[in-house]
Design a protein around this motif. Structure first.
Motif, PDB file in Angstrom:
ATOM      1  N   THR A 257       0.831  -1.207   0.000  1.00  0.00           N
ATOM      2  CA  THR A 257       0.000   0.000   0.000  1.00  0.00           C
ATOM      3  C   THR A 257       0.864   1.254   0.000  1.00  0.00           C
ATOM      4  N   VAL A 258       1.900   1.239   0.863  1.00  0.00           N
ATOM      5  CA  VAL A 258       2.795   2.401   0.909  1.00  0.00           C
ATOM      6  C   VAL A 258       3.472   2.591  -0.440  1.00  0.00           C
TER       7      VAL A 258
ATOM      8  N   HIS B 241       2.401   1.700  -3.310  1.00  0.00           N
ATOM      9  CA  HIS B 241       1.436   2.122  -4.317  1.00  0.00           C
ATOM     10  C   HIS B 241       1.150   3.610  -4.223  1.00  0.00           C
ATOM     11  N   ALA B 242       1.370   4.191  -3.024  1.00  0.00           N
ATOM     12  CA  ALA B 242       1.052   5.601  -2.845  1.00  0.00           C
ATOM     13  C   ALA B 242       2.136   6.502  -3.417  1.00  0.00           C
ATOM     14  N   LEU B 243       3.295   5.951  -3.733  1.00  0.00           N
ATOM     15  CA  LEU B 243       4.409   6.787  -4.199  1.00  0.00           C
ATOM     16  C   LEU B 243       4.457   6.817  -5.727  1.00  0.00           C
ATOM     17  N   PRO B 244       4.678   8.006  -6.310  1.00  0.00           N
ATOM     18  CA  PRO B 244       4.908   8.037  -7.752  1.00  0.00           C
ATOM     19  C   PRO B 244       6.238   7.371  -8.092  1.00  0.00           C
TER      20      PRO B 244
ATOM     21  N   PHE C   2       8.862   8.302  -9.757  1.00  0.00           N
ATOM     22  CA  PHE C   2      10.150   8.982  -9.637  1.00  0.00           C
ATOM     23  C   PHE C   2      10.619   9.063  -8.193  1.00  0.00           C
ATOM     24  N   VAL C   3       9.670   9.064  -7.245  1.00  0.00           N
ATOM     25  CA  VAL C   3      10.057   9.076  -5.841  1.00  0.00           C
ATOM     26  C   VAL C   3      10.708   7.750  -5.459  1.00  0.00           C
TER      27      VAL C   3
ATOM     28  N   PHE D  90      14.151   7.636  -6.779  1.00  0.00           N
ATOM     29  CA  PHE D  90      15.055   8.465  -5.983  1.00  0.00           C
ATOM     30  C   PHE D  90      15.450   7.764  -4.693  1.00  0.00           C
ATOM     31  N   PHE D  91      14.474   7.093  -4.052  1.00  0.00           N
ATOM     32  CA  PHE D  91      14.790   6.387  -2.821  1.00  0.00           C
ATOM     33  C   PHE D  91      15.800   5.276  -3.084  1.00  0.00           C
TER      34      PHE D  91
END
Lengths: 355, 329
Positions: A169-170, A172-175, A177-178, A181-182
Motif C-alpha cells: 500500500t505504501v 502504491h502511494a508513491l509516484p 520517480f520518488v 530516488f529512494f
C-alpha cells in the motif's frame, strides 16, 4: 481468426487514428512560431546582425522546408477583408494541406523529420526502441514472475499478509520517480551503500568477451529495473491476491481439500488458474504503461531510450518526434489489447460463447 | 450499525488531520512566519543540510529554502489537483450517467430539431463560406423558407430519431484511453505554454474517462432497479428521476472515487512538474523540489521531505473513503 481480428481492429484503429489526429492538429495549430527561429534572431556571426528582411526570408525558407507553409486542414477559416469589416470565411484547400501530407506519409511508414536536427524520425525512434525494449521487456517479465511468486507466498503463509500488504500500500502511494530516488539514495550513495552505478549505460568495449559485456550492462540496468518492478507490483499483486482469496473460499476448493489434496496443489492447480483470469487484461495494459514509466526512469538514470525521447521532444516542442513516439506507443497498446483479448478467449472459452 | 474499530477511527482521524494541515498551510502560505522567504536563493547556503537555522529543512543546490518550497508546493498541489479532480468528476458524472441512462436507443430527438440544426449550419456555412455573400444570402433565405414550409409536415411524418449517446461517449473514452495518461498529459502540456490553469485543463482532460467509466457502469445497473421503473411509470420528468432518484445512489460511487482520483492527480502533477513540463519555472511544487535532487544525489533532505509530503497526502486521501461511522459502512 478473421471473425476474431477484424471487429477488434475496426474498434481500436479509429480510436488510434483519432487521438493521433487530435494531437497533430493541436500541435500544429498552436505552435505558430517555428522552433529554431530564435537562434537566427539572436545570431550575429562576425558582428553582422541579421536585418529584419533577412530574418523574414529565413523564416519563410524554414517554414517551406518543414511543410508549414501549407494550410493546416482540408478546410480552414481565413480572414478576408470585406467592405465593412474583417470577416472569417471557410476555404477549401483540397488535398494540398499539412494534415493530408502527414497522414499520407504516416500510412506509408514515413514519420517525417525532426524539427531540431533534421534526422529521420523513424531512425530516431528505432534507435530509441532498441535501447528501451531490453529494459521494458525484462521489467515486464520481472513483474510477472515476482507477482506470481509473491501471490503464492501470501496464499501459503498467511501470517505474512498484513506486513506485505501494508508495504505494498505504501509503495502504491508513491509516484515512480520518488521510488527511483529512494533507490538511488539507498543503493547508489557513497554515504550509505554504493552497490550500483547511479546513472548511465555500459559502454561496450571491443576487447571484452560477450558474456562480460552482458553482465556489466545488466549491472547498470539493475536500479532502473528495480524501480519499474517495484512501482507496478502492488496493483497486480493486490488484484490477483484478492481474486485468489475469493477462489479459495469457493466450493470447488473445499472439495479439493476434502478429497485430501495438499494445500499447495489446491492453490496451484485449482484456485490460481481461475484467479489469473481477471489479471490478463491488467497485464496487457502493463506494456504501454511501462513505456510511459520509462519516461521517468530513463530521465533519472540518464539512459537513452523511448521515454527520454518523448520527454525531450515534449520539452523542446519537437512535434514530429513527439508524434512518432506516440504513434509507436499507440501501436504497442493496440497490439497488447488484441493479444489480451485473444488470451482471454483462449483461457476462458465461455467469453466467445456469450459474444 | 456496526461499532467502528479503534484503529479504523484513529487512521481516519489522522488522515483528516493531515489533509486539514495541508489545506491550512496552502491557504495561509503567504502569512506564515517563515524563517526564510520562498523562491529567493540564499547563495551563502547552497545545499545546506537540515536542522540548522534559518533553513530548518536545508536548501537545494540553487540555495532555495526547502521548507518554504514545501509550503508553497502544498498550495500548488491543492490548486492543481482539487479543481482538476472536481472538474473531472463533474464531466465524468454528466457524460457517464447520460450514456448509462439513455443508452443508444432511448434518447429520441424530434426530427424537426435535426432539420433546424442542419438549416442553421447551412445558413452559417453560406454566410462564412467562399463566394459573393449577397448571393449566398439569397440562397439561404430561399432555403430557410423552403425548410420552414417543409418542417411542419416533415416533423409530423418522420419518427423521432434515437441519438446513439452510448456509442458517442464510449468512442470518446476509447480515444482518450488509447494512450497512457502520463504520455497524453505530457503531449498536450507540451503544446500549450505552461501555466497553472493549463495544467488543470490538461489533467481534467486526461482524467475524466476514469470517472465516466465507473459512473456509466453504475448507472446501467441503477436503471434496471424496480424503484427507477416505478419512477418512470408514474411519469416523473427525466431531470427529477436523474437528480432525485438516481444521483443519491451514484453519489456513493463518486464519493469513494473522488479522493482516490485526487491522490492519482497529485501523483501526476508532481511527475509532470518533475519532468519540467506544465507549470511555469518559478512555481514551487513538490515534484520540482524533488527534481533538484538530480543535481546532487547525496542530499537526502531534498528527497526525503518532499517524498514524505507526497506519501502522507496520498495515503491520507486513500484512507478517506473508509469512513468508519455513519450509514455508509
Amino acid at each position: 481468426m478473421r471473425r476474431f481480428l477484424f471487429p477488434r481492429l475496426a474498434r481500436t484503429l479509429p480510436a488510434a487514428w483519432g487521438i493521433l489526429s487530435v494531437i497533430f492538429l493541436l500541435s500544429r495549430a498552436l505552435s505558430s512560431a517555428p522552433e529554431g527561429l530564435t537562434n537566427i534572431q539572436g545570431a550575429s556571426i562576425g558582428g553582422h546582425a541579421a536585418t529584419p528582411d533577412q530574418i523574414r526570408a529565413a523564416e519563410r525558407l524554414l517554414r517551406k522546408r518543414r511543410g508549414l507553409d501549407l494550410p493546416l486542414f482540408y478546410i480552414t477559416p481565413a480572414a478576408t477583408a470585406t467592405k465593412q469589416a474583417l470577416a472569417w470565411r471557410w476555404h477549401w484547400h483540397g488535398t494540398h494541406n499539412q494534415y493530408h501530407t502527414w497522414l499520407y506519409s504516416l500510412l506509408h511508414g514515413d514519420l517525417g523529420r525532426s524539427f531540431r536536427d533534421e534526422q529521420s524520425v523513424s531512425m530516431v525512434v528505432l534507435r530509441a526502441l532498441a535501447s528501451t525494449l531490453p529494459l521494458t521487456c525484462s521489467a515486464f517479465v520481472g513483474i510477472v514472475i515476482v507477482s506470481y511468486w509473491l501471490t503464492l507466498l501470501l496464499a501459503r503463509h498467511r501470517w505474512l499478509r498484513p506486513a506485505v500488504l501494508a508495504g505494498l500500500t505504501v509503495l502504491h502511494a508513491l509516484p515512480l520517480f520518488v521510488v527511483a530516488f529512494f533507490l538511488l539514495l539507498l543503493l547508489a550513495n557513497p554515504d550509505v551503500l554504493a552497490l550500483f552505478p547511479a546513472y548511465g549505460l555500459n559502454r561496450p568495449e571491443s576487447d571484452t568477451s560477450w558474456g562480460e559485456q552482458l553482465i556489466s550492462s545488466a549491472y547498470y540496468l539493475v536500479l532502473p529495473l528495480l524501480s519499474l518492478v517495484l512501482v507496478s507490483l502492488p496493483s497486480l499483486v493486490v488484484q490477483v491476491d484478492s481474486a485468489l482469496q475469493h477462489e479459495l473460499k469457493a466450493n470447488y476448493s473445499l472439495t479439493a481439500r476434502a478429497k485430501g489434496l495438499p494445500e499447495r496443489l489446491v492453490i496451484r492447480r485449482h484456485a490460481l488458474r481461475n484467479a489469473l483470469l481477471p489479471a490478463i487484461s491488467y497485464v496487457a495494459d502493463l506494456l504501454p504503461a511501462l513505456v510511459a514509466g520509462a519516461i521517468v526512469v530513463e530521465l533519472i538514470f540518464a539512459m537513452p531510450g523511448m521515454g527520454r525521447l518523448l520527454a525531450e521532444a515534449a520539452a523542446s516542442r519537437d512535434f514530429p518526434v513527439l508524434l512518432g513516439a506516440i504513434s509507436v506507443i499507440v501501436l504497442a497498446r493496440l497490439l497488447a489489447q488484441i493479444v489480451a483479448d485473444w488470451l482471454q478467449v483462449w483461457a476462458n472459452p465461455r467469453i466467445e460463447a456469450q459474444a | 450499525m456496526k461499532q467502528p474499530r479503534p484503529t479504523e477511527l484513529w487512521a481516519w482521524w489522522l488522515a483528516v488531520a493531515w489533509l486539514a494541515l495541508v489545506v491550512l498551510v496552502a491557504l495561509c502560505a503567504d502569512f506564515l512566519p517563515l524563517s526564510y522567504p520562498a523562491a529567493t536563493p540564499d547563495l551563502y547556503a547552497i545545499t545546506q543540510p537540515p536542522f540548522a537555522g534559518p533553513h530548518w529543512l536545508g536548501t537545494d543546490p540553487l540555495g532555495r529554502d526547502v521548507l518554504a518550497g514545501l509550503i508553497f508546493g502544498a498550495r500548488t498541489a491543492c490548486l492543481v489537483s482539487a479543481p482538476a479532480g472536481l472538474a473531472a468528476a463533474v464531466i465524468g458524472t454528466i457524460l457517464g450517467s447520460a450514456a448509462g441512462y439513455w443508452g443508444n436507443q432511448r434518447l429520441k430527438l424530434p426530427a424537426g430539431l435535426a432539420f433546424l440544426l442542419v438549416g442553421l449550419l447551412l445558413f452559417w456555412g453560406c454566410f462564412t463560406g467562399p463566394g459573393p455573400w449577397f448571393l449566398s444570402w439569397l440562397v439561404v433565405v430561399g432555403l430557410a423558407l423552403v425548410a420552414a414550409a417543409r418542417l411542419m409536415r416533415l416533423s409530423e411524418r418522420v419518427a423521432p430519431q434515437p441519438l446513439p449517446l452510448d456509442t458517442i461517449v464510449l468512442s470518446l473514452l476509447a480515444l482518450l484511453t488509447s494512450v497512457p495518461q502520463l504520455v497524453l498529459a505530457l503531449a498536450i502540456a507540451a503544446v500549450w505554454p505552461p501555466s497553472l490553469s493549463t495544467l488543470v485543463a490538461v489533467l481534467t482532460f486526461t482524467y475524466w474517462p476514469v470517472t465516466a467509466q465507473l459512473v456509466r457502469a453504475d448507472m446501467r445497473r441503477i436503471r434496471q432497479l424496480p424503484y427507477m421503473e416505478a419512477a418512470r411509470a408514474i411519469g416523473l420528468p427525466t431531470w427529477q428521476i436523474m437528480g432525485r432518484h438516481a444521483f443519491p445512489l451514484l453519489w456513493k460511487t463518486i464519493r469513494v472515487t473522488l479522493p482516490l482520483s485526487l491522490a492519482t492527480l497529485i501523483g501526476l502533477e508532481t511527475t509532470v512538474s518533475f519532468l519540467g513540463v506544465g507549470l511555469p519555472l518559478e512555481t514551487a511544487s513538490w515534484g520540482r523540489t524533488l527534481a533538484t535532487a538530480r543535481l546532487d544525489f547525496t542530499a537526502w533532505w531534498l528527497i526525503v521531505f518532499p517524498a514524505c509530503a507526497i506519501l502522507l497526502t496520498t495515503l491520507a486521501l486513500r484512507q478517506l473513503p473508509f469512513y468508519p461511522f455513519g450509514k455508509s459502512s
